[in-house]
Design a protein around this motif. Structure first.
Motif, PDB file in Angstrom:
ATOM      1  N   ILE A  52    -103.289  -8.846  -1.100  1.00 30.23           N
ATOM      2  CA  ILE A  52    -103.516  -7.404  -1.209  1.00 30.23           C
ATOM      3  C   ILE A  52    -104.951  -7.239  -1.683  1.00 30.23           C
ATOM      4  O   ILE A  52    -105.301  -7.641  -2.790  1.00 30.23           O
ATOM      5  N   ALA A  53    -105.800  -6.681  -0.828  1.00 26.69           N
ATOM      6  CA  ALA A  53    -107.230  -6.594  -1.142  1.00 26.69           C
ATOM      7  C   ALA A  53    -107.726  -5.172  -0.944  1.00 26.69           C
ATOM      8  O   ALA A  53    -107.110  -4.361  -0.254  1.00 26.69           O
ATOM      9  N   GLY A  54    -108.879  -4.882  -1.560  1.00 20.98           N
ATOM     10  CA  GLY A  54    -109.477  -3.561  -1.403  1.00 20.98           C
ATOM     11  C   GLY A  54    -110.368  -3.221  -2.582  1.00 20.98           C
ATOM     12  O   GLY A  54    -110.250  -3.801  -3.661  1.00 20.98           O
ATOM     13  N   ALA A  55    -111.254  -2.272  -2.357  1.00 22.83           N
ATOM     14  CA  ALA A  55    -112.175  -1.857  -3.404  1.00 22.83           C
ATOM     15  C   ALA A  55    -111.429  -1.193  -4.554  1.00 22.83           C
ATOM     16  O   ALA A  55    -110.270  -0.778  -4.418  1.00 22.83           O
ATOM     17  N   THR A  56    -112.097  -1.096  -5.696  1.00 19.60           N
ATOM     18  CA  THR A  56    -111.516  -0.458  -6.876  1.00 19.60           C
ATOM     19  C   THR A  56    -111.123   0.983  -6.563  1.00 19.60           C
ATOM     20  O   THR A  56    -111.888   1.731  -5.944  1.00 19.60           O
ATOM     21  N   VAL A 324    -103.931 -10.630  -5.456  1.00 16.52           N
ATOM     22  CA  VAL A 324    -104.454  -9.265  -5.458  1.00 16.52           C
ATOM     23  C   VAL A 324    -105.896  -9.321  -5.942  1.00 16.52           C
ATOM     24  O   VAL A 324    -106.163  -9.787  -7.059  1.00 16.52           O
ATOM     25  N   THR A 325    -106.829  -8.864  -5.102  1.00 17.72           N
ATOM     26  CA  THR A 325    -108.240  -8.961  -5.466  1.00 17.72           C
ATOM     27  C   THR A 325    -109.043  -7.926  -4.690  1.00 17.72           C
ATOM     28  O   THR A 325    -108.520  -7.267  -3.784  1.00 17.72           O
ATOM     29  N   GLN A 326    -110.310  -7.768  -5.017  1.00 23.16           N
ATOM     30  CA  GLN A 326    -111.116  -6.731  -4.371  1.00 23.16           C
ATOM     31  C   GLN A 326    -111.529  -7.105  -2.959  1.00 23.16           C
ATOM     32  O   GLN A 326    -111.537  -6.267  -2.068  1.00 23.16           O
ATOM     33  N   ASN A 327    -111.867  -8.369  -2.765  1.00 22.30           N
ATOM     34  CA  ASN A 327    -112.361  -8.784  -1.459  1.00 22.30           C
ATOM     35  C   ASN A 327    -111.690 -10.088  -1.042  1.00 22.30           C
ATOM     36  O   ASN A 327    -111.545 -11.004  -1.870  1.00 22.30           O
ATOM     37  N   PRO A 328    -111.272 -10.200   0.216  1.00 16.86           N
ATOM     38  CA  PRO A 328    -110.645 -11.459   0.662  1.00 16.86           C
ATOM     39  C   PRO A 328    -111.515 -12.685   0.436  1.00 16.86           C
ATOM     40  O   PRO A 328    -110.998 -13.801   0.298  1.00 16.86           O
ATOM     41  N   LEU A 339    -101.799 -17.499   4.007  1.00 17.21           N
ATOM     42  CA  LEU A 339    -101.207 -16.219   3.634  1.00 17.21           C
ATOM     43  C   LEU A 339    -100.670 -15.480   4.859  1.00 17.21           C
ATOM     44  O   LEU A 339    -101.420 -15.132   5.766  1.00 17.21           O
ATOM     45  N   GLY A 340     -99.359 -15.211   4.866  1.00 17.85           N
ATOM     46  CA  GLY A 340     -98.717 -14.583   6.020  1.00 17.85           C
ATOM     47  C   GLY A 340     -98.856 -13.072   6.047  1.00 17.85           C
ATOM     48  O   GLY A 340     -99.065 -12.483   7.100  1.00 17.85           O
ATOM     49  N   LEU A 341     -98.707 -12.419   4.898  1.00 16.60           N
ATOM     50  CA  LEU A 341     -98.800 -10.960   4.817  1.00 16.60           C
ATOM     51  C   LEU A 341    -100.160 -10.580   4.255  1.00 16.60           C
ATOM     52  O   LEU A 341    -100.548 -11.031   3.173  1.00 16.60           O
ATOM     53  N   LYS A 342    -100.882  -9.734   4.989  1.00 18.85           N
ATOM     54  CA  LYS A 342    -102.193  -9.280   4.523  1.00 18.85           C
ATOM     55  C   LYS A 342    -102.211  -7.756   4.518  1.00 18.85           C
ATOM     56  O   LYS A 342    -101.950  -7.116   5.552  1.00 18.85           O
ATOM     57  N   ILE A 343    -102.480  -7.197   3.350  1.00 16.55           N
ATOM     58  CA  ILE A 343    -102.566  -5.745   3.188  1.00 16.55           C
ATOM     59  C   ILE A 343    -103.975  -5.440   2.703  1.00 16.55           C
ATOM     60  O   ILE A 343    -104.344  -5.786   1.585  1.00 16.55           O
ATOM     61  N   GLN A 344    -104.746  -4.810   3.577  1.00 17.49           N
ATOM     62  CA  GLN A 344    -106.154  -4.571   3.282  1.00 17.49           C
ATOM     63  C   GLN A 344    -106.417  -3.089   3.064  1.00 17.49           C
ATOM     64  O   GLN A 344    -106.351  -2.284   3.988  1.00 17.49           O
TER      65      GLN A 344
END
Length: 509
Positions: A52-56, A324-328, A339-344
Motif C-alpha cells: 500500500i503506497a502513496g504520498a502523505t 505500507v510506505t510512501q513510495n514503492p 507482492l501480489g496485491l498492490k494498492i497505489q
C-alpha cells in the motif's frame, strides 16, 4: 469516452471469484465511479503479500484499516504496526455522514458502522501487552545480522551461544549477553581458550559496542521474559471475528534498529512455529508493516537478505505481509517482486526526480486500455487508488482505479478513557506484563566469578599462612642450632662476657 458497459464487464470478469473475498470498493472510469463494478480480492491469494503506497495524506492508513476490518469479519486475525498512533479507533464504531453516504451510494452498497475486537500491544513502556523475546530464542545468526557483525565476530557469537548451551546458562536479556562477552576475555579466558580457542578482546569489545548501540534504542525492554507466544496473535472472538492486534510504535520512529530487530524476530518466530498451510483457501494471519522504509533504510545487506528470504518462505505458513510506505521504491526490488496485491494511492510530482519516480512506479502495474497509469497516479483523489491483485488462479487482475469504501470503525484514535477500558478487558496483559528475572547467565556467571574469587582469596591466605609458619619455623630452628653450638655457648657465657667488658673498660681509661 470509453464504453461504460464494456468497462463494467471488463472489471467484473477480471475480479470474478468463486470463493471468499474482500470488497475494496468500485472501479472508476474517466473520473466517475462505476456502480457495482466491484474490486474484489480473493482470500485465497492474500497470503501472497502486498503493498500500500502513496504520498502523505492520500489515505494509505484508511486503506489499511479497510482491509483489516474485512479480514477480521472473515475470521482472519490481523497484526498492525501503528507508528502514527491513529489505528486504535478500530475498537470503536465509525460515524456516518453525508460524504460517506455519497461515497457508498456511488460504490453500490450501504455504509455500516461497526467496531472490531482489538488488542493493544507495545514494545516500550507504553500501556499495552508487552512484547518480548529472549536472546536465546533470537539465536546467534539472527543476532549477528541485527548487529551487523563481521564473519569473525559472528563466529564468536556462535561460540558464546555454544558455551551457554553446554553449561546450561540461559541467555535471556542483553545483560546476560554482555556479561558472557566480558567473561570470555577476562575471568574465563583460560576456560574458553582450553575448550573453544582463545577469543580476542578487541573482537568482543567491538561486539559489545554494537550491543550498547542496540540497547540505547530500547532493545533492553524487548529482550527478556516472558516471551510473547505467536499463537496469541491468532485469537478469534466469541462472534467468530479475528482479533486485530495493534502494536503501538509511536515512540520508536527514531529507533529503526529496534523496529527491524522486533520485526525480524517476529517473522522468524512465526515461520519457525506455524505449521505448513498448503492450499487452504484463506490466510492464517495478515501482518501490515506501516512506514516500511524504517526496516529497509537502516538494514545491512545481510539483514536485507534475511528479510527477503522470510518474505519468500513465510507465505507457505499462511501468513501475508503487507508493506505500507510512501513510495514503492522504498521497498527492495527482490521484495517488491513477491507482492501480489498492490494498492497505489496518489503520488506528487514536484521535481524532475519525482516525475521519474512516477514513471518507474507506473511500470510496476499491468498495462491497461482504460488508463494512462503515470497520469492517473498524479490525479487520484483522497480515498482513491490504483489496484492490481491476483485472482484465484494467481493471475494478475486488470488494473482498476478504485473508489475505496469507507472504514466501518472510527477513523480516529481512542480517548484515554476508552483506551483504559479496552486495556482492562485484555486477557493478555496479565499473562505478559509481569516482569520476570529468573536466574540466567548473568547471575550464574556472577556466582561463578565470586566463588572463583573466594577460592583464590582462600588459596592466597593459606599460602601466606604457610609462608608465615615457614618463617617462624626457620627462626626457631636457627635459635636451636645456636644454643647447641659449643663455641656459641662458650662465647655467650657470663665469664667470657665479664672478661670482655673488663678489657674494654681498661682500654677506655
Amino acid at each position: 469516452m470509453a464504453d461504460k458497459q464494456a468497462f463494467f464487464d471488463y472489471i467484473n470478469n477480471g475480479y470474478t471469484t468463486k470463493g471468499e473475498f474482500i470488497n475494496l470498493g468500485a472501479a472508476m472510469l474517466d473520473g466517475e465511479t462505476v456502480k457495482d463494478a466491484y474490486v474484489k480480492v480473493p482470500l485465497k491469494t492474500l497470503n501472497r503479500h502486498g503493498l500500500i503506497a502513496g504520498a502523505t495524506g492520500t489515505g494509505k492508513t484508511k486503506t489499511l484499516q479497510i482491509i483489516a476490518e474485512n479480514l477480521s469479519e472473515k475470521g482472519i486475525p490481523v497484526l498492525l504496526m501503528d507508528i502514527k498512533g491513529d489505528l486504535s479507533g478500530i475498537a470503536e464504531p465509525g460515524t456516518n455522514n453525508a460524504k460517506i453516504e455519497e461515497r457508498h451510494s456511488a460504490i453500490g452498497f450501504p455504509y455500516e458502522a461497526k467496531k472490531f475486537p482489538a488488542e493493544i500491544l507495545t514494545l516500550s513502556d507504553q500501556e499495552g501487552v508487552r512484547l518480548r523475546a529472549t536472546v536465546s530464542e533470537f539465536g546467534p545468526v539472527l543476532l549477528s545480522r541485527i548487529l551487523d557483525l563481521s564473519d569473525v565476530q559472528a563466529g564468536i557469537v556462535s561460540v558464546i551461544f555454544k558455551y551457554c548451551d553446554d553449561n546450561k546458562m540461559p541467555l535471556l536479556d542483553l545483560k546476560d549477553f554482555k556479561k558472557i562477552l566480558q567473561y570470555t576475555t577476562d575471568e574465563g579466558k583460560d576456560e574458553f581458550a582450553e575448550e573453544y580457542g582463545r577469543i580476542s578482546s578487541s573482537s568482543t569489545g567491538a561486539i559489545l559496542r554494537k550491543v550498547v548501540e542496540l540497547e540505547q534504542q530500547g532493545a533492553d525492554l524487548f529482550f527478556g521474559e516472558k516471551s510473547f507466544e505467536t499463537d496469541d496473535l491468532l485469537r478469534i472472538d466469541e462472534n467468530g471475528r479475528g482479533y486485530i492486534n495493534i502494536i503501538r510504535l509511536t515512540d520508536i520512529q527514531d529507533r529503526p534498529k529496534l523496529f527491524s530487530t522486533f520485526m525480524l524476530s517476529l517473522l522468524a518466530e512465526i515461520y519457525a512455529t506455524f505449521p505448513e498451510q498448503g492450499d487452504s483457501g484463506r490466510p492464517e494471519l495478515v501482518i501490515f508493516i506501516d512506514e516500511a522504509h524504517l526496516i529497509f533504510n537502516e538494514a545491512s545487506s545481510a539483514l536485507l537478505n534475511q528479510i527477503e528470504s522470510i518474505v519468500k518462505l513465510i507465505r507457505s505458513k499462511g501468513v501475508g505481509l503487507y508493506f505500507v510506505t510512501q513510495n514503492p521504491t522504498d521497498v527492495p526490488d527482490a521484495v517488491l517482486s513477491q507482492l501480489g496485491l498492490k494498492i497505489q494511492h496518489a503520488l506528487r510530482a514536484f521535481t524532475a526526480k519525482d516525475r521519474k519516480a512516477i514513471k518507474l512506479t507506473a511500470e510496476n502495474y499491468p498495462l491497461s486500455d482504460y488508463y494512462k497509469t503515470d497520469e492517473v497516479l498524479t490525479a487520484l483523489g483522497i480515498g482513491e487508488a490504483l489496484v492490481s491483485a491476483l485472482n484465484e488462479k494467481g493471475i494478475p487482475t486488470p488494473l482498476a482505479r478504485t473508489m475505496l469504501r469507507a472504514p466501518m470503525s472510527r477513523m480516529d484514535v481512542l480517548t484515554d478513557d476508552e483506551l483504559k477500558d479496552l486495556l482492562k478487558t485484555s486477557k493478555l496483559i496479565p499473562k505478559y506484563n509481569e516482569v520476570i528475572d529468573r536466574e540466567s547467565a548473568y547471575e550464574m556467571l556472577t556466582e561463578k566469578i565470586e566463588i572463583a574469587n573466594k577460592e583464590e582469596a582462600k588459596e592466597k591466605a593459606e599460602k601466606e599462612k604457610e609462608a608465615a609458619r615457614n618463617s617462624t619455623s626457620s627462626r626457631s630452628s636457627s635459635r636451636r642450632r645456636s644454643s647447641s653450638n659449643p663455641w656459641i655457648k662458650t662465647l655467650s657465657s657470663p665469664t667470657v662476657i665479664r672478661s670482655v667488658l673488663g678489657i674494654l673498660g681498661k682500654l677506655m681509661k
